[in-house]
Structures are given as C-alpha cells and as structure tokens.
Design an enzyme around this catalytic site. Structure first.
Site, mmCIF file in Angstrom:
data_model
loop_
_atom_site.group_PDB
_atom_site.id
_atom_site.type_symbol
_atom_site.label_atom_id
_atom_site.label_comp_id
_atom_site.label_asym_id
_atom_site.label_seq_id
_atom_site.Cartn_x
_atom_site.Cartn_y
_atom_site.Cartn_z
ATOM 1 N N CYS A 212 21.148 9.774 9.418
ATOM 2 C CA CYS A 212 20.050 9.558 8.477
ATOM 3 C C CYS A 212 20.062 8.100 8.033
ATOM 4 C CB CYS A 212 20.220 10.489 7.280
ATOM 5 S SG CYS A 212 19.183 10.083 5.859
ATOM 6 N N GLU A 213 18.931 7.421 8.138
ATOM 7 C CA GLU A 213 18.891 6.009 7.790
ATOM 8 C C GLU A 213 18.912 5.767 6.282
ATOM 9 O OE1 GLU A 213 14.149 4.882 7.783
ATOM 10 O OE2 GLU A 213 15.259 4.654 9.650
ATOM 11 N N HIS A 214 18.744 6.825 5.502
ATOM 12 C CA HIS A 214 18.737 6.662 4.047
ATOM 13 C C HIS A 214 20.134 6.672 3.441
ATOM 14 C CE1 HIS A 214 14.535 8.638 4.474
ATOM 15 N NE2 HIS A 214 14.446 7.328 4.554
ATOM 16 N N HIS A 215 21.031 7.485 4.002
ATOM 17 C CA HIS A 215 22.379 7.610 3.434
ATOM 18 C C HIS A 215 23.493 7.363 4.450
ATOM 19 C CE1 HIS A 215 19.769 10.222 0.859
ATOM 20 N NE2 HIS A 215 20.407 9.563 -0.097
ATOM 21 N N GLN B 194 14.113 12.447 10.839
ATOM 22 C CA GLN B 194 13.806 13.477 11.829
ATOM 23 C C GLN B 194 12.348 13.427 12.269
ATOM 24 O OE1 GLN B 194 15.416 17.378 10.962
ATOM 25 N NE2 GLN B 194 13.840 18.400 12.147
ATOM 26 N N HIS C 49 20.779 18.626 7.585
ATOM 27 C CA HIS C 49 20.983 17.262 7.110
ATOM 28 C C HIS C 49 22.127 17.238 6.095
ATOM 29 C CE1 HIS C 49 17.165 15.289 8.630
ATOM 30 N NE2 HIS C 49 16.988 16.566 8.947
ATOM 31 N N CYS D 134 22.891 14.974 4.143
ATOM 32 C CA CYS D 134 22.503 14.395 2.858
ATOM 33 C C CYS D 134 22.003 15.466 1.894
ATOM 34 C CB CYS D 134 21.437 13.316 3.055
ATOM 35 S SG CYS D 134 19.947 13.884 3.877
#
Length: 239
Positions: free
Chosen positions: A129-132, A170, A198, A200
């Site tokens: 995941c590019e956010h976390h 995703q 996920h 996250c």
C-alpha cells in the site's frame, strides 16, 4: 470455452483510449513500444542490477535512521544487518518499476483462431500500500476474449507480478493490469477482478480482521455485454 485455474469501448478495446490512459498514468513508453516485438536485453538487465546496487547505501542509511528514530540500538546483534536486509527486501518488493510487460511477453503472443473466453483465476498477488507501506495481498482473476491472438497463460500471472511489485492502491493496480493486457493483445474485451486483504485495515487503524476489498476493471465486451460479464463473474466465484 477455454478455462485455466491458476492457484466505453464500443464492444472492442480501443487502442487509442488505452494508449491515452497509459500515457496519462506514466505508461507512455509501454504504449510507444506496443508496435515492436521486444527481446529481453541482457545488458539492460545488468544495468538495472547495477542501478539497484548503487542505491543500496542510501536505502540502508534510511533504514538505520528509522530504527534509531524508533529508539532502537542499531549496534545490537539482531539489528546489525537489518538495514541492509530491509533495503534489499524493499528493492525486491518494488522491482516492477524496472519492468514492462514486453520484458516478459517476448514471443509468447500467438496467432490463434479462437474467440471464446479465456480465464486464469486465483493468481496470488502481493503488493505494498503506497499510503502506509504495509502489504495487501489476495487473488487476481483475469479473463479476456481473444481477437485472433492468445498469450501464454503463465504470462498473465507475470503481468500481475510486474504491476503488483510497486507501491500501489488496489483500484489502480486492477486497471493497470487490464489496460496492459488490452494494449498487448488487442482483444475484444478484458476483465480483471482483485480480492485482497489490506494490512493497513487489519494491523492498524480500524483493525477489522475479516475485511476484504474487491475491485474490478471491465473493458470492451465485458463492459458492454451484461451476459458476457456475468459469465466471467460466475466462473471466477469461489466454489
């Protein structure tokens, strides 16, 4: 119908629309090379390997800084080589940035008078995941309706690997896989469904252990024809 179990385009996928999407999302090179028959270049592979090695020291230093920022003693035995191992692991988990589908397709596209649905389901997928920067993982189901060309079935799994080995969300991953297959094969339609967990949402935040995220991308006849779409979805449902 051919079926393989592997662990608004007006009825035909428009090359122009696909190319426009790829260029808008950083895939101009992929679209430009669509008219060529690339062969894996060993010197290019060596160059990419040397490039990764040249970036290792900076990544290693960054992980050392992170560990110290967490209050850890980076000199203790268990952590002495952790920054280097973590740097190499991150390079592996994002190796898709160095690859395009033409690196792996080579001569695996064949002329074939076959116009029935081809499905490869349950392709294992792992991404970050590019956010976390934590993992999400699950299964990918791919279907396409050939237009006089078919691809080696294992190559569909390799395409998933190329785009999943990047920092991702995703929704984008699903569309990138579908667009890449459409650009390479010019089929009558492409369908991709991803179901993933996920971390996250599991390890942090709302901590919902059993949540799953399902995304789909339908191109060509899979978007335009409800019966074709339903056939694909029924065949990819878990038994």
């Amino acid at each position: 119908m051919e079926y393989q179990n592997g662990a608004d385009m007006n009825g035909v996928c428009s090359s122009k629309l696909v190319t426009e999407y790829l260029c808008r999302n950083g895939f101009g090179e992929l679209a430009i090379e669509s008219k060529k028959l690339p062969v894996q270049d060993q010197s290019e592979t060596s160059r990419k390997k040397a490039e990764d090695e040249s970036r290792l020291p900076a990544l290693e230093a960054a992980y050392t800084s992170i560990l110290r920022g967490l209050g850890e003693n980076t000199e203790r035995q268990g952590l002495l080589r952790t920054p280097l191992r973590a740097a190499k692991a991150m390079q592996f988990l994002t190796k898709g940035y160095h690859e395009t589908i033409y690196d792996i397709l080579n001569d695996a596209i064949f002329d074939e008078d076959h116009d029935e649905m081809v499905i490869v389901k349950d392709i294992d997928m792992f991404s970050l995941c590019e956010h976390h920067l934590v993992p999400f993982f699950g299964k990918v189901h791919i279907g396409y309706l050939p237009s006089k060309k078919v691809v080696g079935l294992s190559k569909l799994a390799r395409i998933v690997e190329i785009y999943s080995r990047r920092l991702q969300v995703q929704e984008r991953l699903t569309k990138q896989i579908a667009m890449a297959i459409s650009e390479a094969l010019q089929p009558a339609g492409v369908a991709v469904v991803i179901e993933a967990a996920h971390m996250c949402m599991v390890m942090r935040g709302v901590q919902k252990m059993n949540s799953r995220t399902v995304t789909s991308a339908m191109l060509g006849v899979f978007r335009e024809d409800p019966k074709t779409r339903e056939e694909f979805l029924s065949l990819t449902k878990n038994s």
